[in-house]
Enzyme design. Structure first.
Site, PDB file in Angstrom:
ATOM      1  CG  HIS A 272      -0.191   0.093   2.523  1.00 58.06           C
ATOM      2  ND1 HIS A 272       0.601  -0.913   3.002  1.00 58.06           N
ATOM      3  CD2 HIS A 272      -0.122   1.083   3.443  1.00 58.06           C
ATOM      4  CE1 HIS A 272       1.122  -0.558   4.171  1.00 58.06           C
ATOM      5  NE2 HIS A 272       0.702   0.653   4.453  1.00 58.06           N
ATOM      6  CB  CYS A 273       3.821   2.259   1.450  1.00 58.98           C
ATOM      7  SG  CYS A 273       2.865   2.550   2.955  1.00 58.98           S
ATOM      8  CB  ILE A 274       7.190   0.978  -1.857  1.00 62.72           C
ATOM      9  CG1 ILE A 274       7.658   1.004  -0.400  1.00 62.72           C
ATOM     10  CG2 ILE A 274       8.374   1.287  -2.756  1.00 62.72           C
ATOM     11  CD1 ILE A 274       8.728  -0.003  -0.071  1.00 62.72           C
ATOM     12  CB  ILE A 276       0.788   4.114  -3.932  1.00 61.28           C
ATOM     13  CG1 ILE A 276       0.116   2.906  -4.579  1.00 61.28           C
ATOM     14  CG2 ILE A 276      -0.176   5.284  -3.829  1.00 61.28           C
ATOM     15  CD1 ILE A 276      -1.006   2.307  -3.757  1.00 61.28           C
ATOM     16  CG  ASP A 277       3.196   6.088  -0.106  1.00 58.83           C
ATOM     17  OD1 ASP A 277       2.005   5.985  -0.454  1.00 58.83           O
ATOM     18  OD2 ASP A 277       3.638   5.619   0.958  1.00 58.83           O
TER      19      ASP A 277
END
Length: 395
Positions: A272-274, A276-277
């Protein structure tokens, strides 16, 4: 006594009611941690199924078992879909997803929707903390104006904070309590309230000068990882052509006691992070006329890795004199990393789908994902489970 003093005293006395919005991989562990610390906690979620499971003492997250849910319920934790109960909470913490749109633009619909659901019930003497990863300026530009529209004065009678989540599912070394917490407020008084809140449940709280600095901190952490993974993925491709074992090289380089941190290649980025962020920052930078070519290049390299894996599979079969059409292929692992039940953005899903499209007889094995997860972009039957095959019937 002013609102800041009243609220901080209430927090330190553990008389404050905590509201957690979004009971997923971030929100639920945080809710349980506050309950464990002696706070009354109300968990808010739009998914009635999740709410029912939690209130019955069961869990939908593999690493969180009933043995953690039931004690929290006994301490006063409960879940609800009723956002009007916001007025009963003193500390409101938003932990909802921030995905990307189809063109890699930020999708703040979950954050904005949650804020808009909260604001009608917001009152003086509350603190609102945003934990969802986002671009610098979101707390100032999206949360603060909405509160001020209903005659609440941020920094005076209500407080706004940004404190990025740092959950790492599957990491047995660090927990919600032991991972240091960065915190930035819209004003100094906001920061003071935010620090007082998180100090009750986190071993170390790190203050920064503003909400924008806290928002940028989270992006730096994940962009650092994305860029270095992109670098090692590119080196993997080069080393492969040179008949060099990249893992041997990384192990050797890791013996240097300074100036080197090991990163490892893989089939692409997931979670959910790398994946996308970094694009939250590139989008914001573009709106300011700034080109973030370095970050975007890393994203391009990482996004190409699943295709590289497919190419290697095809070449391996070709060397064995076997066509991919009709070949039996087993994918070991469907989650985005080992030992978790989270398949968000998993490159394994894309690889699975592409192999099916090429006519392969594909099965997967993942004890953490017993049934193929529902995905917006993929149409597979619900009976598709770990250890079963899905052959030549893509739809």
């Amino acid at each position: 006594m002013n609102h800041k003093t009243l609220l901080t005293n209430k927090i330190r006395d553990k008389n404050a009611v905590i509201g957690i919005y979004g009971l997923g991989y971030v929100g639920l562990p945080l809710a349980l941690r506050f309950a464990e610390a002696g706070f009354k906690v109300i968990g808010f979620d739009i998914d009635s199924g999740k709410v029912e499971q939690l209130n019955s003492g069961s869990s939908y997250i593999e690493r969180i078992g009933p043995d953690q849910i039931k004690p929290a319920l006994q301490r006063g934790f409960r879940a609800t879909t009723n956002f009007s109960e916001t007025k009963s909470a003193d500390c409101l913490i938003i932990c909802v997803p921030t995905p990307l749109g189809k063109h890699r633009d930020p999708d703040l619909s979950f954050v904005i929707g949650t804020i808009d659901a909260i604001v009608p019930f917001a009152r003086k003497g509350q603190v609102i903390c945003l934990e969802s990863t986002t671009y610098p300026g979101t707390t100032d530009d999206e949360l603060t104006p909405r509160l001020e529209k209903v005659s609440l004065e941020v920094g005076n009678n209500i407080f706004a904070v940004y404190s990025p989540e740092r959950e790492d599912p599957g990491n047995l070394k660090f927990s919600t309590q032991t991972i240091p917490k960065v915190c930035g407020g819209v004003t100094e008084d906001c920061l003071e309230v935010g620090v007082a809140l998180y100090e009750q449940v986190i071993d170390q709280v790190v203050s920064v000068s503003s909400a924008r600095a806290a928002e940028m901190t989270k992006l730096l952490e994940n962009i650092y990882r994305a860029v270095n993974i992109g670098l090692v993925n590119e080196l993997k491709v080069v080393a492969d052509k040179m008949d060099i074992d990249i893992y041997e090289v990384i192990d050797a380089a890791s013996t240097k006691p300074f100036g080197f941190v090991p990163f490892y290649p893989g089939p692409g980025l997931g979670g959910h992070c790398i994946p996308i962020d970094p694009f939250y920052l590139t989008w914001k930078a573009r709106s300011m006329g700034i080109d973030t070519a370095f970050i975007e290049l890393a994203g391009t390299i990482n996004s190409q890795m699943p295709k590289y894996v497919l190419e290697k599979v095809v070449l391996a079969l070709n060397d064995a004199g076997v066509a991919i059409n009709g070949s039996k292929i087993l994918i070991l692992g469907l989650s985005y990393k080992k030992d978790v039940d989270d398949s968000r953005e998993s490159p394994a899903i894309y690889i699975y789908d592409q192999l099916v499209r090429l006519g392969a007889d594909v099965s997967y094995s993942d004890p953490h994902i017993p049934s193929f997860p529902e995905k917006r972009d993929y149409n597979y039957p619900s009976e598709l489970t770990s250890y079963t095959r899905y052959a030549n019937s893509y739809s």
